[in-house]
Design an enzyme around this catalytic site. Sequence first.
Site, PDB file in Angstrom:
ATOM      1  N   TYR A 105      -6.883   1.917 -32.062  1.00 59.53           N
ATOM      2  CA  TYR A 105      -6.144   0.656 -32.135  1.00 59.53           C
ATOM      3  C   TYR A 105      -7.049  -0.496 -31.682  1.00 59.53           C
ATOM      4  O   TYR A 105      -7.063  -1.557 -32.286  1.00 59.53           O
ATOM      5  CB  TYR A 105      -4.886   0.719 -31.256  1.00 59.53           C
ATOM      6  N   ASN A 128       4.171  -0.331 -40.659  1.00 65.75           N
ATOM      7  CA  ASN A 128       3.579  -0.127 -41.977  1.00 65.75           C
ATOM      8  C   ASN A 128       4.634   0.470 -42.907  1.00 65.75           C
ATOM      9  O   ASN A 128       5.137   1.560 -42.649  1.00 65.75           O
ATOM     10  CB  ASN A 128       2.380   0.819 -41.864  1.00 65.75           C
ATOM     11  N   CYS A 136      -1.998   4.598 -41.949  1.00 65.63           N
ATOM     12  CA  CYS A 136      -1.840   4.322 -40.522  1.00 65.63           C
ATOM     13  C   CYS A 136      -2.024   5.584 -39.682  1.00 65.63           C
ATOM     14  O   CYS A 136      -2.309   5.494 -38.488  1.00 65.63           O
ATOM     15  CB  CYS A 136      -0.490   3.668 -40.248  1.00 65.63           C
ATOM     16  N   HIS A 137      -1.910   6.757 -40.309  1.00 67.59           N
ATOM     17  CA  HIS A 137      -2.111   8.011 -39.581  1.00 67.59           C
ATOM     18  C   HIS A 137      -3.551   8.183 -39.120  1.00 67.59           C
ATOM     19  O   HIS A 137      -3.829   9.008 -38.262  1.00 67.59           O
ATOM     20  CB  HIS A 137      -1.670   9.206 -40.439  1.00 67.59           C
ATOM     21  N   GLU A 163      -7.035  16.091 -44.056  1.00 64.96           N
ATOM     22  CA  GLU A 163      -8.202  15.285 -44.409  1.00 64.96           C
ATOM     23  C   GLU A 163      -9.479  15.757 -43.714  1.00 64.96           C
ATOM     24  O   GLU A 163     -10.536  15.164 -43.900  1.00 64.96           O
ATOM     25  CB  GLU A 163      -7.949  13.815 -44.037  1.00 64.96           C
TER      26      GLU A 163
END
Length: 181
Positions: A105, A128, A136-137, A163
């Site tokens: 952040y 979001n 946003c993850h 991912e």
Amino acid sequence: MNYSPNTVRTSWLSPLGPMTFAASEKGLCGVWFDGQRHEPDLNQWPLVPLESHPVLVQTRDALVAYFAGTSARFDVPLDLGGGTPFQQAVWQALLQIPAGATTSYRALSQHIGRPKAVRAVGAAIGRNPISVVVPCHRVVGSSGDLTGYAGGVERKAWLLQRENAPLATQPHVSHKTRKTQ
């Protein structure tokens, strides 16, 4: 959030549970897991068959490929106009985080030129409206904790693992709550 009066929605069952997609005449304006925090009143928009709107079809196809692990690209037109200028700046910055990467952040607030706005950046991320597609993850706490995700931290952990994002050897899912002022 301000959405176009011409917004439509549809439902889709993802590997992480039911989702709702919303599209305006400009593009995709919402992707929410059922029961997600900050989800708008979805009943304000007509429910349409998924196949009736090209952006909804594109979204489904891109998410099918994403969840299957064959692609992390989302070439779907987006309509982020429902947010404030600050929120839109944060959401645009999220789009620059590549699949398999994470940021904090604090780093994101510095990236948008607002280094002291870490909490405001976190709030914008939490609001979001386009989960997964606007990633946003991929934002984690400075310590690497999987703090906050409107769709649930378990989903956040799953998305990051899908991912192959670098996580701590033993990722810690934080359930800390902060007092609101």
